[in-house]
Motif scaffolding. Structure first.
Motif, PDB file in Angstrom:
ATOM      1  N   UNK A   1     -62.562 -31.872  52.897  1.00 46.88           N
ATOM      2  CA  UNK A   1     -63.276 -31.201  52.173  1.00 46.88           C
ATOM      3  C   UNK A   1     -63.570 -29.824  52.487  1.00 46.88           C
ATOM      4  N   UNK A   2     -62.552 -29.492  53.372  1.00 51.13           N
ATOM      5  CA  UNK A   2     -62.342 -27.831  53.738  1.00 51.13           C
ATOM      6  C   UNK A   2     -61.692 -27.064  52.651  1.00 51.13           C
ATOM      7  N   UNK A   3     -62.006 -25.902  52.643  1.00 50.96           N
ATOM      8  CA  UNK A   3     -61.362 -25.002  51.585  1.00 50.96           C
ATOM      9  C   UNK A   3     -59.882 -25.062  51.600  1.00 50.96           C
ATOM     10  N   UNK A   4     -59.402 -24.766  52.956  1.00 45.10           N
ATOM     11  CA  UNK A   4     -58.003 -24.497  53.061  1.00 45.10           C
ATOM     12  C   UNK A   4     -57.158 -26.069  52.759  1.00 45.10           C
ATOM     13  N   UNK A   5     -57.763 -27.151  53.380  1.00 47.83           N
ATOM     14  CA  UNK A   5     -57.502 -28.567  52.714  1.00 47.83           C
ATOM     15  C   UNK A   5     -57.259 -28.742  51.561  1.00 47.83           C
ATOM     16  N   UNK A   6     -58.364 -27.941  50.729  1.00 47.87           N
ATOM     17  CA  UNK A   6     -58.226 -28.228  49.146  1.00 47.87           C
ATOM     18  C   UNK A   6     -57.083 -27.593  48.738  1.00 47.87           C
ATOM     19  N   UNK A   7     -57.067 -26.350  49.195  1.00 47.38           N
ATOM     20  CA  UNK A   7     -55.825 -25.500  48.570  1.00 47.38           C
ATOM     21  C   UNK A   7     -54.622 -26.223  48.672  1.00 47.38           C
ATOM     22  N   UNK A   8     -54.606 -26.727  49.796  1.00 48.18           N
ATOM     23  CA  UNK A   8     -53.101 -27.150  50.290  1.00 48.18           C
ATOM     24  C   UNK A   8     -52.675 -28.442  49.454  1.00 48.18           C
ATOM     25  N   UNK A   9     -53.819 -29.446  49.545  1.00 45.81           N
ATOM     26  CA  UNK A   9     -53.621 -30.651  49.088  1.00 45.81           C
ATOM     27  C   UNK A   9     -53.690 -30.924  47.588  1.00 45.81           C
ATOM     28  N   UNK A  10     -54.356 -29.799  46.846  1.00 45.27           N
ATOM     29  CA  UNK A  10     -54.567 -29.930  45.342  1.00 45.27           C
ATOM     30  C   UNK A  10     -53.452 -28.734  45.053  1.00 45.27           C
ATOM     31  N   UNK A  11     -53.174 -27.768  45.669  1.00 49.89           N
ATOM     32  CA  UNK A  11     -52.217 -26.778  44.861  1.00 49.89           C
ATOM     33  C   UNK A  11     -53.032 -25.987  43.916  1.00 49.89           C
ATOM     34  N   UNK A  12     -54.182 -25.659  43.972  1.00 49.86           N
ATOM     35  CA  UNK A  12     -54.844 -25.137  43.023  1.00 49.86           C
ATOM     36  C   UNK A  12     -54.923 -23.433  43.563  1.00 49.86           C
ATOM     37  N   UNK A  13     -55.082 -22.666  42.880  1.00 52.59           N
ATOM     38  CA  UNK A  13     -55.364 -21.094  42.991  1.00 52.59           C
ATOM     39  C   UNK A  13     -56.599 -20.811  43.881  1.00 52.59           C
ATOM     40  N   UNK A  14     -56.765 -20.167  44.937  1.00 51.25           N
ATOM     41  CA  UNK A  14     -57.904 -20.160  45.594  1.00 51.25           C
ATOM     42  C   UNK A  14     -59.284 -19.782  44.774  1.00 51.25           C
ATOM     43  N   UNK A  15     -59.005 -18.740  43.810  1.00 53.12           N
ATOM     44  CA  UNK A  15     -60.236 -18.455  42.972  1.00 53.12           C
ATOM     45  C   UNK A  15     -60.868 -19.285  42.157  1.00 53.12           C
TER      46      UNK A  15
END
Lengths: 156, 156
Positions: free
Chosen positions: B36-50
DNA sequence: AGGGAAGGGTTTGTTTTTCCAACCCATGGA
DNA sequence: TCCATGGGTTGGAAAAACAAACCCTTCCCT
Protein backbone atom coordinates in the motif's frame (compact mmCIF):
# COMPACT_ATOMS: atom_id res chain seq x y z
CA UNK A 1 15.41 -7.88 -11.18
CA UNK A 2 12.40 -6.55 -13.03
CA UNK A 3 13.11 -3.49 -15.17
CA UNK A 4 12.23 -0.27 -13.43
CA UNK A 5 9.00 0.27 -15.37
CA UNK A 6 6.75 -2.67 -16.19
CA UNK A 7 3.81 -3.44 -13.99
CA UNK A 8 3.04 -6.69 -12.20
CA UNK A 9 1.83 -9.36 -14.61
CA UNK A 10 -1.74 -9.94 -13.55
CA UNK A 11 -4.94 -11.40 -14.92
CA UNK A 12 -6.97 -8.68 -13.23
CA UNK A 13 -5.03 -6.07 -15.16
CA UNK A 14 -5.39 -8.05 -18.38
CA UNK A 15 -9.12 -8.46 -17.89
CA UNK A 16 -9.50 -4.76 -17.15
CA UNK A 17 -7.56 -3.92 -20.28
CA UNK A 18 -10.46 -5.51 -22.16
CA UNK A 19 -13.49 -4.58 -20.12
CA UNK A 20 -12.21 -1.83 -17.84
CA UNK A 21 -12.79 1.11 -20.13
CA UNK A 22 -15.64 3.42 -19.32
CA UNK A 23 -19.05 1.91 -20.21
CA UNK A 24 -17.73 -1.50 -21.25
CA UNK A 25 -19.18 -3.35 -18.31
CA UNK A 26 -22.43 -1.45 -18.65
CA UNK A 27 -22.65 -2.58 -22.24
CA UNK A 28 -22.23 -6.12 -21.00
CA UNK A 29 -24.90 -5.53 -18.36
CA UNK A 30 -27.40 -4.48 -21.01
CA UNK A 31 -26.40 -7.31 -23.31
CA UNK A 32 -26.97 -9.78 -20.47
CA UNK A 33 -30.36 -8.21 -19.83
CA UNK A 34 -31.25 -8.71 -23.46
CA UNK A 35 -31.08 -5.04 -24.41
CA UNK A 36 -28.45 -5.38 -27.07
CA UNK A 37 -29.60 -2.93 -29.71
CA UNK A 38 -27.64 0.21 -30.38
CA UNK A 39 -30.34 2.67 -29.42
CA UNK A 40 -31.26 0.71 -26.31
CA UNK A 41 -27.62 0.81 -25.27
CA UNK A 42 -27.45 4.54 -25.88
CA UNK A 43 -30.57 5.18 -23.83
CA UNK A 44 -29.95 2.76 -20.99
CA UNK A 45 -26.27 3.52 -20.52
CA UNK A 46 -26.24 7.20 -21.37
CA UNK A 47 -22.99 6.97 -23.30
CA UNK A 48 -22.07 9.05 -26.35
CA UNK A 49 -22.87 7.14 -29.52
CA UNK A 50 -19.35 7.27 -30.90
CA UNK A 51 -17.81 5.90 -27.72
CA UNK A 52 -20.39 3.18 -27.66
CA UNK A 53 -19.55 2.21 -31.22
CA UNK A 54 -15.87 2.00 -30.24
CA UNK A 55 -16.61 -0.14 -27.19
CA UNK A 56 -18.82 -2.47 -29.15
CA UNK A 57 -16.08 -3.05 -31.71
CA UNK A 58 -13.59 -3.81 -28.94
CA UNK A 59 -15.91 -6.18 -27.12
CA UNK A 60 -16.75 -8.02 -30.30
CA UNK A 61 -13.05 -8.27 -31.20
CA UNK A 62 -12.32 -9.57 -27.73
CA UNK A 63 -14.92 -12.31 -28.11
CA UNK A 64 -17.13 -11.01 -25.33
CA UNK A 65 -20.03 -9.95 -27.54
CA UNK A 66 -21.26 -11.03 -30.94
CA UNK A 67 -23.05 -8.86 -33.43
CA UNK A 68 -25.94 -10.62 -35.07
CA UNK A 69 -28.63 -9.34 -37.38
CA UNK A 70 -32.12 -9.65 -35.99
CA UNK A 71 -33.49 -8.35 -39.28
CA UNK A 72 -32.27 -8.25 -42.85
CA UNK A 73 -34.04 -5.61 -44.91
CA UNK A 74 -33.77 -3.32 -43.16
CA UNK A 75 -30.51 -4.54 -41.68
CA UNK A 76 -30.71 -4.24 -37.92
CA UNK A 77 -28.22 -5.57 -35.44
CA UNK A 78 -28.13 -6.74 -31.90
CA UNK A 79 -25.21 -7.44 -29.60
CA UNK A 80 -25.34 -10.56 -27.47
CA UNK A 81 -22.89 -11.93 -24.94
CA UNK A 82 -20.75 -14.88 -25.96
CA UNK A 83 -19.96 -17.66 -23.50
CA UNK A 84 -16.96 -15.65 -22.34
CA UNK A 85 -19.25 -12.66 -21.87
CA UNK A 86 -21.74 -14.67 -19.86
CA UNK A 87 -18.92 -15.84 -17.65
CA UNK A 88 -18.27 -12.23 -16.75
CA UNK A 89 -21.81 -11.89 -15.42
CA UNK A 90 -20.77 -13.06 -11.93
CA UNK A 91 -18.43 -10.07 -11.79
CA UNK A 92 -21.36 -7.79 -12.53
CA UNK A 93 -23.56 -9.50 -9.96
CA UNK A 94 -20.89 -9.25 -7.29
CA UNK A 95 -20.30 -5.61 -8.10
CA UNK A 96 -24.03 -4.92 -8.04
CA UNK A 97 -24.39 -6.53 -4.63
CA UNK A 98 -21.50 -4.42 -3.34
CA UNK A 99 -23.11 -1.27 -4.69
CA UNK A 100 -26.46 -2.22 -3.19
CA UNK A 101 -24.83 -2.72 0.20
CA UNK A 102 -22.47 0.22 0.31
CA UNK A 103 -23.94 2.86 -1.95
CA UNK A 104 -27.65 2.49 -1.19
CA UNK A 105 -27.89 1.82 2.48
CA UNK A 106 -31.20 3.64 2.69
CA UNK A 107 -32.58 3.80 -0.80
CA UNK A 108 -34.20 0.87 -2.46
CA UNK A 109 -32.31 -1.26 -4.93
CA UNK A 110 -32.86 -0.45 -8.60
CA UNK A 111 -32.95 -4.12 -9.59
CA UNK A 112 -33.60 -7.42 -7.87
CA UNK A 113 -32.39 -10.67 -9.38
CA UNK A 114 -34.37 -13.82 -8.78
CA UNK A 115 -32.60 -17.16 -8.79
CA UNK A 116 -34.25 -20.27 -10.19
CA UNK A 117 -34.40 -21.66 -6.66
CA UNK A 118 -37.18 -19.15 -6.05
CA UNK A 119 -35.26 -16.82 -3.78
CA UNK A 120 -33.80 -13.45 -4.37
CA UNK A 121 -30.21 -13.82 -5.49
CA UNK A 122 -27.60 -12.77 -2.99
CA UNK A 123 -24.35 -13.65 -4.72
CA UNK A 124 -21.65 -15.10 -2.50
CA UNK A 125 -18.16 -15.90 -3.68
CA UNK A 126 -17.16 -19.31 -2.40
CA UNK A 127 -14.20 -21.63 -2.59
CA UNK A 128 -14.96 -24.35 -5.09
CA UNK A 129 -12.97 -26.90 -3.12
CA UNK A 130 -14.54 -26.45 0.29
CA UNK A 131 -17.66 -24.46 -0.45
CA UNK A 132 -17.01 -21.86 2.22
CA UNK A 133 -17.55 -18.18 1.59
CA UNK A 134 -14.34 -16.38 0.81
CA UNK A 135 -12.92 -13.85 3.25
CA UNK A 136 -9.74 -11.86 2.99
CA UNK A 137 -8.11 -13.38 6.05
CA UNK A 138 -8.49 -16.88 4.66
CA UNK A 139 -6.41 -16.13 1.60
CA UNK A 140 -2.72 -16.44 0.88
CA UNK A 141 -1.30 -15.08 -2.33
CA UNK A 142 1.40 -17.06 -4.10
CA UNK A 143 2.96 -15.03 -6.89
CA UNK A 144 4.25 -17.34 -9.59
CA UNK A 145 6.67 -14.90 -11.10
CA UNK A 146 10.09 -14.20 -9.62
CA UNK A 147 10.52 -10.64 -8.47
CA UNK A 148 6.84 -9.97 -7.82
CA UNK A 149 6.48 -10.93 -4.23
CA UNK A 150 3.88 -9.66 -1.85
CA UNK A 151 4.53 -8.10 1.52
CA UNK A 152 1.36 -7.82 3.52
CA UNK A 153 -0.94 -9.99 5.62
CA UNK A 154 -1.97 -11.88 2.48
CA UNK A 155 1.65 -12.66 1.68
CA UNK A 156 2.98 -16.03 0.67
CA UNK B 1 -41.75 8.10 -19.50
CA UNK B 2 -38.14 8.65 -18.56
CA UNK B 3 -36.59 11.84 -19.95
CA UNK B 4 -34.72 11.23 -23.17
CA UNK B 5 -31.27 11.30 -21.56
CA UNK B 6 -30.68 9.78 -18.14
CA UNK B 7 -29.26 6.29 -17.90
CA UNK B 8 -30.76 3.32 -16.09
CA UNK B 9 -30.38 3.65 -12.32
CA UNK B 10 -28.03 0.85 -11.40
CA UNK B 11 -25.73 -0.17 -8.59
CA UNK B 12 -23.22 -1.53 -11.06
CA UNK B 13 -22.96 1.90 -12.65
CA UNK B 14 -22.72 3.55 -9.23
CA UNK B 15 -20.00 1.17 -8.11
CA UNK B 16 -18.08 1.73 -11.31
CA UNK B 17 -18.34 5.48 -10.83
CA UNK B 18 -16.21 4.95 -7.74
CA UNK B 19 -13.86 2.16 -8.72
CA UNK B 20 -14.21 1.99 -12.49
CA UNK B 21 -11.62 4.58 -13.41
CA UNK B 22 -8.37 3.37 -14.88
CA UNK B 23 -6.06 1.84 -12.22
CA UNK B 24 -8.55 2.09 -9.32
CA UNK B 25 -9.11 -1.64 -9.03
CA UNK B 26 -5.39 -2.28 -9.42
CA UNK B 27 -4.76 0.05 -6.52
CA UNK B 28 -7.20 -2.00 -4.50
CA UNK B 29 -5.48 -5.19 -5.63
CA UNK B 30 -2.15 -3.96 -4.33
CA UNK B 31 -3.72 -2.67 -1.13
CA UNK B 32 -5.27 -6.09 -0.55
CA UNK B 33 -1.90 -7.70 -1.17
CA UNK B 34 -0.37 -5.45 1.46
CA UNK B 35 1.56 -3.28 -0.98
CA UNK B 36 0.00 0.00 0.00
CA UNK B 37 2.93 2.40 -0.22
CA UNK B 38 3.04 5.03 -2.89
CA UNK B 39 6.18 3.84 -4.58
CA UNK B 40 5.10 0.21 -4.44
CA UNK B 41 1.87 1.22 -6.12
CA UNK B 42 3.73 3.13 -8.80
CA UNK B 43 6.03 0.22 -9.52
CA UNK B 44 3.52 -2.61 -9.32
CA UNK B 45 0.73 -0.89 -11.22
CA UNK B 46 2.77 1.13 -13.68
CA UNK B 47 0.54 4.16 -13.38
CA UNK B 48 1.67 7.78 -13.62
CA UNK B 49 2.30 9.20 -10.17
CA UNK B 50 -0.13 12.08 -10.54
CA UNK B 51 -2.97 9.82 -11.64
CA UNK B 52 -2.22 7.52 -8.77
CA UNK B 53 -2.38 10.41 -6.32
CA UNK B 54 -5.77 11.39 -7.75
CA UNK B 55 -7.10 7.82 -7.51
CA UNK B 56 -5.87 7.45 -3.95
CA UNK B 57 -7.68 10.61 -2.90
CA UNK B 58 -10.88 9.38 -4.51
CA UNK B 59 -10.67 5.93 -2.97
CA UNK B 60 -9.98 7.36 0.46
CA UNK B 61 -12.88 9.82 0.07
CA UNK B 62 -15.12 6.95 -0.99
CA UNK B 63 -14.23 4.99 2.13
CA UNK B 64 -12.57 2.17 0.24
CA UNK B 65 -9.04 2.86 1.43
CA UNK B 66 -7.58 4.55 4.47
CA UNK B 67 -4.32 6.43 4.63
CA UNK B 68 -2.33 5.66 7.73
CA UNK B 69 1.16 6.64 8.73
CA UNK B 70 3.51 3.72 9.23
CA UNK B 71 6.22 6.12 10.34
CA UNK B 72 6.30 9.60 11.83
CA UNK B 73 9.63 11.33 11.30
CA UNK B 74 10.02 10.91 8.48
CA UNK B 75 6.32 10.85 7.72
CA UNK B 76 5.56 7.88 5.57
CA UNK B 77 2.12 6.64 4.57
CA UNK B 78 0.46 3.47 3.57
CA UNK B 79 -2.95 2.83 2.04
CA UNK B 80 -4.99 -0.04 3.39
CA UNK B 81 -8.40 -1.33 2.40
CA UNK B 82 -11.33 -0.53 4.68
CA UNK B 83 -14.05 -3.07 5.33
CA UNK B 84 -15.85 -1.79 2.25
CA UNK B 85 -12.63 -2.19 0.30
CA UNK B 86 -12.16 -5.75 1.50
CA UNK B 87 -15.68 -6.53 0.42
CA UNK B 88 -14.68 -5.62 -3.11
CA UNK B 89 -12.00 -8.30 -3.07
CA UNK B 90 -14.43 -10.96 -4.34
CA UNK B 91 -14.91 -8.84 -7.44
CA UNK B 92 -11.17 -8.87 -8.00
CA UNK B 93 -10.94 -12.60 -7.42
CA UNK B 94 -13.77 -13.31 -9.84
CA UNK B 95 -12.23 -11.06 -12.44
CA UNK B 96 -8.84 -12.70 -11.95
CA UNK B 97 -10.33 -16.15 -12.42
CA UNK B 98 -12.02 -14.98 -15.61
CA UNK B 99 -8.77 -13.56 -16.90
CA UNK B 100 -6.91 -16.75 -16.01
CA UNK B 101 -9.46 -18.81 -17.91
CA UNK B 102 -9.98 -16.66 -20.97
CA UNK B 103 -6.81 -14.67 -21.42
CA UNK B 104 -4.18 -17.24 -20.47
CA UNK B 105 -5.38 -20.52 -21.84
CA UNK B 106 -1.84 -21.65 -22.44
CA UNK B 107 0.40 -19.51 -20.31
CA UNK B 108 0.78 -20.06 -16.62
CA UNK B 109 -1.13 -17.94 -14.15
CA UNK B 110 0.77 -15.01 -12.66
CA UNK B 111 -0.68 -15.61 -9.19
CA UNK B 112 -2.27 -18.47 -7.33
CA UNK B 113 -4.44 -17.87 -4.28
CA UNK B 114 -4.54 -20.45 -1.55
CA UNK B 115 -7.63 -20.78 0.58
CA UNK B 116 -7.41 -21.62 4.28
CA UNK B 117 -8.99 -25.00 3.52
CA UNK B 118 -5.65 -25.93 2.00
CA UNK B 119 -6.71 -25.93 -1.62
CA UNK B 120 -6.07 -23.51 -4.39
CA UNK B 121 -8.89 -20.99 -4.52
CA UNK B 122 -11.22 -21.29 -7.46
CA UNK B 123 -13.83 -18.65 -6.75
CA UNK B 124 -17.41 -19.59 -7.59
CA UNK B 125 -20.31 -17.21 -7.32
CA UNK B 126 -23.19 -18.96 -5.61
CA UNK B 127 -26.72 -18.19 -4.51
CA UNK B 128 -26.73 -17.58 -0.79
CA UNK B 129 -30.19 -19.09 -0.42
CA UNK B 130 -29.66 -22.41 -2.15
CA UNK B 131 -25.90 -22.63 -2.45
CA UNK B 132 -25.91 -23.47 -6.14
CA UNK B 133 -23.46 -21.91 -8.55
CA UNK B 134 -24.98 -19.04 -10.48
CA UNK B 135 -25.60 -19.36 -14.21
CA UNK B 136 -27.17 -16.86 -16.52
CA UNK B 137 -30.13 -19.03 -17.45
CA UNK B 138 -31.14 -19.39 -13.82
CA UNK B 139 -31.60 -15.66 -13.36
CA UNK B 140 -34.58 -13.41 -13.77
CA UNK B 141 -34.14 -9.66 -13.53
CA UNK B 142 -36.82 -7.65 -11.78
CA UNK B 143 -36.32 -3.95 -12.32
CA UNK B 144 -37.74 -2.00 -9.40
CA UNK B 145 -38.08 1.28 -11.22
CA UNK B 146 -40.97 2.03 -13.55
CA UNK B 147 -39.88 2.65 -17.11
CA UNK B 148 -36.73 0.55 -16.93
CA UNK B 149 -37.95 -2.80 -18.01
CA UNK B 150 -35.87 -5.52 -19.57
CA UNK B 151 -36.60 -7.28 -22.81
CA UNK B 152 -34.42 -10.35 -23.22
CA UNK B 153 -34.19 -13.90 -21.96
CA UNK B 154 -33.38 -12.60 -18.50
CA UNK B 155 -36.52 -10.48 -18.46
CA UNK B 156 -38.98 -10.24 -15.63
C1' DA C 1 -44.97 10.08 -54.88
C1' DG C 2 -43.66 12.88 -50.80
C1' DG C 3 -42.56 13.28 -46.04
C1' DG C 4 -41.54 11.50 -41.92
C1' DA C 5 -39.48 8.26 -38.55
C1' DA C 6 -36.59 4.30 -36.93
C1' DG C 7 -32.24 2.10 -36.59
C1' DG C 8 -27.38 2.13 -36.64
C1' DG C 9 -24.05 4.36 -36.92
C1' DT C 10 -19.98 8.38 -38.57
C1' DT C 11 -18.12 13.18 -38.53
C1' DT C 12 -16.57 17.44 -36.55
C1' DG C 13 -15.00 20.41 -33.26
C1' DT C 14 -14.50 21.30 -28.23
C1' DT C 15 -13.53 20.02 -23.47
C1' DT C 16 -11.37 16.61 -20.19
C1' DT C 17 -8.13 13.24 -18.92
C1' DT C 18 -3.93 11.00 -19.29
C1' DC C 19 0.62 10.89 -19.67
C1' DC C 20 5.49 11.94 -18.95
C1' DA C 21 9.21 14.18 -17.12
C1' DA C 22 10.84 17.25 -14.10
C1' DC C 23 10.66 19.26 -9.83
C1' DC C 24 9.99 19.82 -4.61
C1' DC C 25 10.59 18.93 0.29
C1' DA C 26 11.82 16.56 4.47
C1' DT C 27 14.55 13.12 6.63
C1' DG C 28 18.34 9.82 6.97
C1' DG C 29 22.66 7.56 5.89
C1' DA C 30 27.71 7.41 4.02
C1' DT D 1 28.34 17.39 2.50
C1' DC D 2 26.05 14.82 -0.84
C1' DC D 3 23.06 11.66 -2.30
C1' DA D 4 19.06 8.48 -1.65
C1' DT D 5 14.25 7.48 -0.18
C1' DG D 6 9.37 8.38 0.18
C1' DG D 7 5.51 10.86 -1.19
C1' DG D 8 3.97 13.53 -3.64
C1' DT D 9 3.00 18.37 -7.11
C1' DT D 10 3.59 20.99 -11.52
C1' DG D 11 3.57 22.02 -16.55
C1' DG D 12 3.01 21.11 -21.17
C1' DA D 13 1.91 17.69 -24.95
C1' DA D 14 -1.00 13.75 -26.48
C1' DA D 15 -5.06 11.03 -26.22
C1' DA D 16 -9.81 10.27 -25.05
C1' DA D 17 -14.45 11.67 -24.15
C1' DC D 18 -18.24 14.51 -25.26
C1' DA D 19 -22.25 16.74 -27.80
C1' DA D 20 -24.50 17.78 -31.67
C1' DA D 21 -25.15 17.32 -36.23
C1' DC D 22 -25.17 14.55 -40.06
C1' DC D 23 -25.71 10.23 -43.21
C1' DC D 24 -27.97 6.25 -45.26
C1' DT D 25 -31.42 2.75 -45.83
C1' DT D 26 -35.87 1.03 -45.36
C1' DC D 27 -40.41 1.24 -43.69
C1' DC D 28 -44.90 3.59 -42.96
C1' DC D 29 -48.49 6.97 -43.85
C1' DT D 30 -51.10 9.65 -46.80
Amino acid sequence: MAATKDPRPCSIADALALVGEKYSLLVLREACLGNGRFDQLVRNIGAPRDILATRLRRLVDAGILTKRAYSERPQRFEYRPTQAGLELEPVLLTLMAWGDRHLRRDEGRPMVIEHSCGNELLPVVTCQACGAGVHHDDLTAHPQIPGWSVTGPTAA
